[in-house]
Scaffold this active site. Structure first.
Site, PDB file in Angstrom:
ATOM      1  N   GLU A   1      -5.474   4.238   6.659  1.00  0.00           N
ATOM      2  CA  GLU A   1      -5.018   4.487   5.030  1.00  0.00           C
ATOM      3  C   GLU A   1      -5.568   6.045   4.474  1.00  0.00           C
ATOM      4  O   GLU A   1      -4.520   5.874   3.762  1.00  0.00           O
ATOM      5  CB  GLU A   1      -5.329   3.116   4.320  1.00  0.00           C
ATOM      6  CG  GLU A   1      -4.880   2.609   3.798  1.00  0.00           C
ATOM      7  CD  GLU A   1      -5.231   0.883   3.386  1.00  0.00           C
ATOM      8  OE1 GLU A   1      -5.065   0.137   3.370  1.00  0.00           O
ATOM      9  OE2 GLU A   1      -6.631   1.366   1.890  1.00  0.00           O
TER      10      GLU A   1
ATOM     11  N   ARG B   1       0.559  -1.367  -0.081  1.00  0.00           N
ATOM     12  CA  ARG B   1      -0.074  -0.202  -0.001  1.00  0.00           C
ATOM     13  C   ARG B   1       1.242   1.186  -0.286  1.00  0.00           C
ATOM     14  O   ARG B   1       0.345   2.620   0.415  1.00  0.00           O
ATOM     15  CB  ARG B   1      -1.148   0.424   0.953  1.00  0.00           C
ATOM     16  CG  ARG B   1      -2.204  -0.668   1.626  1.00  0.00           C
ATOM     17  CD  ARG B   1      -2.886  -1.152   0.570  1.00  0.00           C
ATOM     18  NE  ARG B   1      -3.830  -1.661   0.005  1.00  0.00           N
ATOM     19  CZ  ARG B   1      -3.222  -3.244  -0.708  1.00  0.00           C
ATOM     20  NH1 ARG B   1      -1.886  -3.428  -1.074  1.00  0.00           N
ATOM     21  NH2 ARG B   1      -3.744  -4.039  -0.307  1.00  0.00           N
TER      22      ARG B   1
ATOM     23  N   SER C   1     -10.716   0.480   3.785  1.00  0.00           N
ATOM     24  CA  SER C   1     -10.274  -0.147   4.602  1.00  0.00           C
ATOM     25  C   SER C   1      -9.610   1.746   5.616  1.00  0.00           C
ATOM     26  O   SER C   1      -9.323   1.834   4.298  1.00  0.00           O
ATOM     27  CB  SER C   1      -9.055  -1.041   3.958  1.00  0.00           C
ATOM     28  OG  SER C   1      -9.835  -2.065   3.585  1.00  0.00           O
TER      29      SER C   1
HETATM   30  C1  LIG Z   1     -15.526   0.951  -0.435  1.00  0.00           C
HETATM   31  C2  LIG Z   1     -13.872   1.506  -0.402  1.00  0.00           C
HETATM   32  C3  LIG Z   1     -13.073   0.432  -1.133  1.00  0.00           C
HETATM   33  C4  LIG Z   1     -11.612   0.110  -1.514  1.00  0.00           C
HETATM   34  N1  LIG Z   1     -11.170  -0.812  -1.685  1.00  0.00           N
HETATM   35  C5  LIG Z   1      -9.809  -1.083  -1.591  1.00  0.00           C
HETATM   36  C6  LIG Z   1      -8.787  -1.707  -1.919  1.00  0.00           C
HETATM   37  O1  LIG Z   1      -9.770  -3.628  -1.426  1.00  0.00           O
HETATM   38  N2  LIG Z   1      -7.517  -1.744  -2.224  1.00  0.00           N
HETATM   39  C7  LIG Z   1      -7.194  -0.647  -2.369  1.00  0.00           C
HETATM   40  O2  LIG Z   1      -5.640  -0.400  -2.683  1.00  0.00           O
HETATM   41  N3  LIG Z   1      -7.852   0.578  -2.542  1.00  0.00           N
HETATM   42  C8  LIG Z   1      -9.003   0.641  -1.928  1.00  0.00           C
HETATM   43  N4  LIG Z   1      -9.839   1.454  -1.420  1.00  0.00           N
HETATM   44  C9  LIG Z   1      -9.070   2.963  -1.830  1.00  0.00           C
HETATM   45  C10 LIG Z   1      -9.633   3.543  -2.995  1.00  0.00           C
HETATM   46  O3  LIG Z   1     -10.386   2.995  -3.935  1.00  0.00           O
HETATM   47  C11 LIG Z   1      -7.600   3.719  -3.797  1.00  0.00           C
HETATM   48  O4  LIG Z   1      -7.002   4.019  -2.860  1.00  0.00           O
HETATM   49  C12 LIG Z   1      -8.286   4.391  -5.052  1.00  0.00           C
HETATM   50  O5  LIG Z   1      -7.001   3.720  -6.214  1.00  0.00           O
HETATM   51  C13 LIG Z   1      -8.048   5.438  -5.797  1.00  0.00           C
HETATM   52  O6  LIG Z   1      -8.663   6.166  -5.625  1.00  0.00           O
HETATM   53  P1  LIG Z   1      -8.970   7.629  -6.290  1.00  0.00           P
HETATM   54  O7  LIG Z   1      -9.240   8.199  -8.023  1.00  0.00           O
HETATM   55  O8  LIG Z   1     -10.158   7.930  -5.691  1.00  0.00           O
HETATM   56  O9  LIG Z   1      -7.504   8.698  -5.260  1.00  0.00           O
HETATM   57  P2  LIG Z   1      -7.686  10.283  -4.408  1.00  0.00           P
HETATM   58  O10 LIG Z   1      -8.742   9.278  -3.446  1.00  0.00           O
HETATM   59  O11 LIG Z   1      -9.199  11.256  -5.375  1.00  0.00           O
HETATM   60  O12 LIG Z   1      -6.667   9.938  -4.318  1.00  0.00           O
HETATM   61  C14 LIG Z   1      -5.548   9.434  -3.116  1.00  0.00           C
HETATM   62  C15 LIG Z   1      -4.396  10.102  -4.066  1.00  0.00           C
HETATM   63  O13 LIG Z   1      -3.995   9.766  -5.283  1.00  0.00           O
HETATM   64  C16 LIG Z   1      -3.267  11.152  -5.423  1.00  0.00           C
HETATM   65  N5  LIG Z   1      -3.666  10.997  -6.699  1.00  0.00           N
HETATM   66  C17 LIG Z   1      -4.394  10.706  -7.431  1.00  0.00           C
HETATM   67  N6  LIG Z   1      -4.698  10.920  -8.562  1.00  0.00           N
HETATM   68  C18 LIG Z   1      -3.423  11.133  -9.158  1.00  0.00           C
HETATM   69  C19 LIG Z   1      -2.995  11.250 -10.206  1.00  0.00           C
HETATM   70  N7  LIG Z   1      -3.306  11.280 -11.714  1.00  0.00           N
HETATM   71  N8  LIG Z   1      -1.418  11.956 -10.489  1.00  0.00           N
HETATM   72  C20 LIG Z   1      -0.601  11.788  -8.236  1.00  0.00           C
HETATM   73  N9  LIG Z   1      -1.035  11.206  -7.751  1.00  0.00           N
HETATM   74  C21 LIG Z   1      -2.731  11.467  -7.722  1.00  0.00           C
HETATM   75  C22 LIG Z   1      -3.865  12.228  -4.316  1.00  0.00           C
HETATM   76  O14 LIG Z   1      -3.276  13.807  -4.725  1.00  0.00           O
HETATM   77  C23 LIG Z   1      -4.242  11.367  -3.369  1.00  0.00           C
HETATM   78  O15 LIG Z   1      -2.860  11.299  -2.729  1.00  0.00           O
HETATM   79  C24 LIG Z   1     -11.402   1.311  -1.764  1.00  0.00           C
HETATM   80  C25 LIG Z   1     -11.792   3.054  -0.670  1.00  0.00           C
HETATM   81  C26 LIG Z   1     -13.441   2.912  -0.832  1.00  0.00           C
HETATM   82  C27 LIG Z   1     -14.931   3.703  -1.512  1.00  0.00           C
END
Ligand SMILES: Cc1cc2nc3c(=O)[nH]c(=O)nc-3n(C[C@H](O)[C@H](O)[C@H](O)COP(=O)(O)OP(=O)(O)OC[C@H]3O[C@@H](n4cnc5c(N)ncnc54)[C@H](O)[C@@H]3O)c2cc1C
Length: 338
Positions: A333, A161, A235
């Protein structure tokens, strides 16, 4: 490009909490991105790139800068197994595109919310797969050198992670596309324990990217809240890793502790088990309006909280109790911004 002013950040986190952003804009191309960055530079304000907000929580004080919402979406197949997705592409739709082509490598990462570009940041993983295994390269804008760069997967410092984008180079790179090398070989067991149990229970013996994707979707839908219905960040705590000595002390005291031995001899503890033993299973905390999701203690949901302060208060109750009982510190996380 349309730049909005004074926007509630609740709209930009699936926990639906936080203050106000001074500016918010959406970018759909690298040109848009450069324009947005120029706006931030001209106005002498910080910027922050986000995807769907599924792994971030905004503080109550808000963000006195420009939130750049990434909608750079594209799909390019270079050959039968190598594909580049624009970083604003929906992650789950990207997985579906690959499983529809019978490609293996991403299928157990189905239904993870968010965008492609966020997946390298925390090396997204689930049910035995993580993207570190399949990323060959990504393209990003380096805000230090002010140029676009290609970074090989092997230079991303991926770990459990985590990656350089979350640690040494946090905030430096804006990822604009990610390239994956997938496989035409059918997925083969052993699969993650709960995934195998589901396959067995449902007599699924044909292992394809699509059957595994469907199995993961069924498992996830049955146990995780849908962020479009229930405010949450998945999580909330990472599984803590402890040295063998500490693990030995813990197992002597709690023989049923749930854990996994890691290749370096340390142990990963199931944070959900620690939270359960700390008495927070299915808790509805009226003081803060927060709750733990039934059967998934790791997931904190916002039932009727109106401030991030309430979330932090609830989190502290859990962290403090787990620390008191097990001398283990649970790490959050999702990222608290700014
Ligand atoms: C119900 C649920 C289940 C989930 N299950 C999992 C799982 O099983 N495994 C897991 O690993 N995660 C899980 N997650 C966490 C999450 O979905 C992931 O971390 C996902 O990749 C975040 O994507 P996002 O576009 O929403 O990022 P955001 O939340 O918008 O951003 C997350 C971080 O990434 C940075 N970021 C975003 N885009 C970019 C870019 N293009 N360039 C540089 N930095 C960037 C942001 O600045 C921030 O620091 C879950 C979340 C939820 C709500």
């Amino acid at each position: 490009m349309n730049i909005q002013e004074n926007v509630s950040l609740k709209l930009y986190s699936t926990m639906r909490l936080g203050g106000t952003a001074r500016y918010v804009c959406s970018v759909t191309s690298e040109e848009d991105l450069l324009e947005a960055l120029e706006f931030a530079t001209k106005n002498n304000i910080p910027h922050r790139i986000i995807g769907s907000g599924s792994n971030i929580i905004w503080s109550d004080k808000g963000f006195e800068g420009l939130v750049i919402v990434n909608n750079i979406a594209s799909v390019t197949f270079h050959d039968d197994t190598t594909v580049t997705f624009g970083s604003g592409h929906s992650w789950d739709e990207a997985v579906l595109i690959t499983t529809d082509k019978n490609l293996s490598g991403l299928e157990t990462l189905s239904l993870i919310p968010g965008t492609v570009g966020a997946t390298p940041v925390q090396n997204v993983g689930a049910y035995g797969q993580e993207i570190a295994n399949v990323i060959t390269e990504l393209r990003a804008y380096d805000t230090q050198t002010k140029e676009f760069v290609n970074i090989p997967g092997s230079d991303c410092q991926f770990g459990y992670r985590t990656s350089r984008f979350k640690t040494t180079d946090a905030g430096r790179f804006i990822i604009t596309s990610v390239t994956f090398k997938l496989s035409q070989q059918a997925p083969t067991p052993p699969f993650y324990e709960s995934l195998q149990a589901y396959l067995d229970k449902n007599s699924i013996t044909e292992y394809t990217p699509t059957t595994l994707r469907n199995a993961v979707i069924a498992i996830r839908s049955s146990k995780l809240p849908d962020p479009s219905q229930t405010a949450n960040n998945g999580s909330f705590f990472a599984n803590p890793i402890v040295p063998k000595k500490q693990y030995d002390n813990l197992i002597a005291k709690y023989p049923d502790i749930k854990s996994w031995e890691l290749p370096d001899g340390s142990y990963k503890l199931a944070a959900g088990w620690l939270i359960e033993k700390a008495g927070f299973s299915g808790i509805h905390d009226s003081e803060t309006g927060m709750a733990t999701w039934p059967g998934q203690n790791l997931v904190i949901v916002n039932e009727n909280a109106t401030s991030t302060h309430q979330l932090i208060t609830f989190k502290k109750k859990i962290v403090d109790k787990v620390k008191e009982l097990f001398d283990v510190t649970l790490e959050q996380e999702p990222e608290l911004l700014p």
